[in-house]
Write an enzyme that holds these catalytic residues in place. Structure first.
Site, PDB file in Angstrom:
ATOM      1  N   GLY A   1      -1.851   3.461   6.667  1.00  0.00           N
ATOM      2  CA  GLY A   1      -2.997   3.047   5.863  1.00  0.00           C
ATOM      3  C   GLY A   1      -4.008   4.120   5.531  1.00  0.00           C
ATOM      4  N   LYS A   2      -3.654   5.398   5.702  1.00  0.00           N
ATOM      5  CA  LYS A   2      -4.630   6.443   5.402  1.00  0.00           C
ATOM      6  C   LYS A   2      -4.937   6.470   3.904  1.00  0.00           C
ATOM      7  CE  LYS A   2      -2.043   9.612   7.538  1.00  0.00           C
ATOM      8  NZ  LYS A   2      -1.029   8.728   8.147  1.00  0.00           N
TER       9      LYS A   2
ATOM     10  N   HIS B   1      20.386  10.374  23.667  1.00  0.00           N
ATOM     11  CA  HIS B   1      20.791  11.766  23.533  1.00  0.00           C
ATOM     12  C   HIS B   1      19.913  12.650  24.407  1.00  0.00           C
ATOM     13  CE1 HIS B   1      21.365  15.672  21.602  1.00  0.00           C
ATOM     14  NE2 HIS B   1      22.552  15.198  21.274  1.00  0.00           N
ATOM     15  N   GLU B   2      18.585  12.342  24.377  1.00  0.00           N
ATOM     16  CA  GLU B   2      17.661  13.164  25.168  1.00  0.00           C
ATOM     17  C   GLU B   2      17.930  13.007  26.664  1.00  0.00           C
ATOM     18  OE1 GLU B   2      13.754  12.317  23.735  1.00  0.00           O
ATOM     19  OE2 GLU B   2      14.064  13.640  22.008  1.00  0.00           O
TER      20      GLU B   2
ATOM     21  N   PRO C   1       2.862   8.256   9.769  1.00  0.00           N
ATOM     22  CA  PRO C   1       2.990   7.852   8.362  1.00  0.00           C
ATOM     23  C   PRO C   1       2.950   6.341   8.187  1.00  0.00           C
ATOM     24  CG  PRO C   1       4.973   9.015   9.118  1.00  0.00           C
ATOM     25  CD  PRO C   1       4.030   8.978  10.258  1.00  0.00           C
ATOM     26  N   GLY C   2       2.499   5.927   7.020  1.00  0.00           N
ATOM     27  CA  GLY C   2       2.574   4.508   6.645  1.00  0.00           C
ATOM     28  C   GLY C   2       1.595   3.600   7.355  1.00  0.00           C
TER      29      GLY C   2
HETATM   30  P1  ATP Z   1       1.505   8.897   4.804  1.00  0.00           P
HETATM   31  O1  ATP Z   1       1.144   9.689   6.021  1.00  0.00           O
HETATM   32  O2  ATP Z   1       2.984   8.707   4.664  1.00  0.00           O
HETATM   33  O3  ATP Z   1       0.843   9.359   3.551  1.00  0.00           O
HETATM   34  P2  ATP Z   1      -0.335   6.655   4.945  1.00  0.00           P
HETATM   35  O4  ATP Z   1      -0.933   6.436   6.293  1.00  0.00           O
HETATM   36  O5  ATP Z   1      -1.195   7.293   3.920  1.00  0.00           O
HETATM   37  O6  ATP Z   1       1.047   7.401   5.119  1.00  0.00           O
HETATM   38  P3  ATP Z   1      -0.239   4.415   3.207  1.00  0.00           P
HETATM   39  O7  ATP Z   1       0.250   5.096   1.970  1.00  0.00           O
HETATM   40  O8  ATP Z   1      -1.674   4.105   3.256  1.00  0.00           O
HETATM   41  O9  ATP Z   1       0.201   5.262   4.449  1.00  0.00           O
HETATM   42  O10 ATP Z   1       0.608   3.102   3.467  1.00  0.00           O
HETATM   43  C1  ATP Z   1       1.773   2.788   2.755  1.00  0.00           C
HETATM   44  C2  ATP Z   1       1.777   1.315   2.414  1.00  0.00           C
HETATM   45  O11 ATP Z   1       1.900   0.551   3.613  1.00  0.00           O
HETATM   46  C3  ATP Z   1       0.474   0.849   1.784  1.00  0.00           C
HETATM   47  O12 ATP Z   1       0.518   0.961   0.368  1.00  0.00           O
HETATM   48  C4  ATP Z   1       0.396  -0.609   2.225  1.00  0.00           C
HETATM   49  O13 ATP Z   1       1.140  -1.442   1.366  1.00  0.00           O
HETATM   50  C5  ATP Z   1       1.078  -0.598   3.588  1.00  0.00           C
HETATM   51  N1  ATP Z   1       0.076  -0.477   4.663  1.00  0.00           N
HETATM   52  C6  ATP Z   1      -0.058   0.543   5.540  1.00  0.00           C
HETATM   53  N2  ATP Z   1      -1.068   0.309   6.390  1.00  0.00           N
HETATM   54  C7  ATP Z   1      -1.605  -0.859   6.048  1.00  0.00           C
HETATM   55  C8  ATP Z   1      -2.688  -1.631   6.534  1.00  0.00           C
HETATM   56  N3  ATP Z   1      -3.436  -1.220   7.565  1.00  0.00           N
HETATM   57  N4  ATP Z   1      -2.975  -2.807   5.916  1.00  0.00           N
HETATM   58  C9  ATP Z   1      -2.228  -3.239   4.885  1.00  0.00           C
HETATM   59  N5  ATP Z   1      -1.194  -2.554   4.376  1.00  0.00           N
HETATM   60  C10 ATP Z   1      -0.868  -1.382   4.947  1.00  0.00           C
END
Ligand code: ATP
Length: 398
Positions: free
Chosen positions: A185-186, A393-394, A182-183
């Site tokens: 950039g997808k 813990h693991e 997660p988080g």
């Molecule tokens: P999820 O699996 O939780 O949906 P995701 O991979 O889709 O996660 P994003 O929603 O694209 O995650 O990322 C969340 C926020 O983190 C973005 O709005 C951005 O601000 C920041 N972020 C994540 N990856 C990048 C990146 N490669 N460059 C710049 N900002 C990023």
């Protein structure tokens, strides 16, 4: 102490008695005012409860569709596929909002239009997030050059130059699957792509599709594709596709059957649309290992791109993006990138924001390295301590 006429024995007692009476009058006046206020409050409460009761007593209304608006006071409506009625429109209905096709509630006795219902095509009612053209651009994506290039090739190129694929005689990928933690950039990449090709971005979350009533999931998938066609060029983004597309198991429960039905509808919709058309579909998951292989067959999600946690270079690029508009003084972003091993893009964004908050709290207009160090500890500290605890813990309990 004089507390009644019988206690009065002298003129001074009489004065005391008068003072006593005046005080008593003031007390009683105050009591009257308090009781009056209470009475008003209770009357208001009573009338509110009466209104609520009369609303509850009302018979349920029919749902119907407006076929034609005849004039300001009358319309032709239909209750499902039943007969059509010429009915009155209640005076409180906003006239400019009532149109052929509007969904309305009809009074059971008179069939008058008494309420405008949200359209069942209204994307927000369906749980879709629709952005006409997201504002995010490729410049806002840090690192991920390889992934972005692959995504552009699979989605942007066929949208911009479908003729190229026709001439060469190949079909562009129909769907792209992005996977990774997660988080990272997808969603961000998918939005930037929609911006570049000037497309509508329609996001739906897989777990939302299957949480609705039985049969709703499949209907929603159908509505999703209809909406995408209507708004084309468009990019459908299905987050958490694993909620819909996990490997099919024995259909023992209604819930599983519902998930399978939703998946079947998704596959059918994907099979039905033109790969050279102007609707593209991108899906995302953190769990590619549990996806049903049917989803990954050619003609479905036939391009799979990994979006991993950023490495040092990626973290440096991402932190650069998020500090682009910040007033930095003496900050070495490379050091920050070095310290943040294991952080996601979303964490790095949070670190930049936190560093800014530390500066604001110190009443400064610029951000220092110290602010960033504190921000790293704040954002990653708790997370890392938790990870350490889990690891411990693991080790101890296996
Ligand atoms: P999820 O699996 O939780 O949906 P995701 O991979 O889709 O996660 P994003 O929603 O694209 O995650 O990322 C969340 C926020 O983190 C973005 O709005 C951005 O601000 C920041 N972020 C994540 N990856 C990048 C990146 N490669 N460059 C710049 N900002 C990023």
């Amino acid at each position: 102490m004089v507390s009644g006429l019988n206690d009065v024995e002298s003129p001074s007692d009489y004065d005391d008695y008068i003072t006593f009476l005046k005080r008593r009058v003031r007390q009683l006046e105050l009591q009257v005012r308090t009781l009056e206020a209470d009475k008003e409050r209770l009357e208001r409460e009573l009338s509110r409860l009466r209104m609520e009761m009369s609303r509850m007593r009302q018979p349920p209304a029919f749902a119907g569709t407006v076929i034609e608006v005849l004039d300001d006071e009358r319309a032709i409506v239909q209750n499902y596929n039943g007969p059509r009625f010429v009915v009155r429109i209640a005076p409180w209905i906003e006239r400019d909002k009532i149109k052929p096709g509007s969904r309305v509630a009809l009074d059971q006795r008179t069939m008058a239009v008494v309420e405008l219902l949200p359209s069942d095509k209204d994307p927000s009612v369906l749980g879709f997030e629709v952005i006409d053209r997201p504002r995010v651009t490729y410049r806002d994506v840090g690192g991920l050059e390889k992934q972005l290039q692959e995504l552009r090739e699979s989605v942007e190129l066929p949208l911009k130059h479908p003729d190229l694929f026709r001439k060469v005689g190949i079909d562009p990928p129909k769907g792209v699957l992005l996977y990774g933690p997660p988080g990272c950039g997808k969603t961000l990449m998918a939005k930037a792509l929609a911006n570049e090709v000037n497309a509508t971005f329609i996001k739906v979350v897989g777990s939302e599709l299957v949480r609705k009533f039985i049969g709703e999931g499949a209907r929603l998938v159908h509505e999703l594709f209809e909406l995408a066609k209507e708004k084309a060029p468009s990019i459908i983004f299905i987050d958490e596709i694993d909620a819909v597309g996990a490997k099919r198991m024995d259909e023992t429960t209604g819930g599983e059957r519902e998930v399978n039905r939703t998946l079947m509808q998704l596959l059918a919709e994907m099979d039905g649309f033109d790969p050279c058309g102007d609707v593209k579909i991108i899906a995302a998951t953190n769990r590619p290992d549990i996806l049903d292989p049917a989803l990954l067959r050619p003609g479905r999600f036939d391009r799979v791109i990994e979006v991993p946690l950023p490495n040092f270079k990626g973290r440096y690029e991402i932190i650069k993006v998020h500090t682009r508009n910040m007033n930095l003084r003496g900050v070495d972003l490379k050091v920050i990138a070095e310290m943040t091993d294991g952080a996601s893009g979303a964490d790095l964004k949070a670190i930049a924001t936190e560093a800014g908050m530390f500066a604001i709290r110190a009443r400064r207009e610029y951000v220092t390295q110290e602010d960033f160090l504190k921000a790293v500890e704040k954002v990653l500290g708790a997370e890392r301590r938790l990870a350490q605890q889990i690891a411990m813990h693991e080790v101890m309990y296996g």
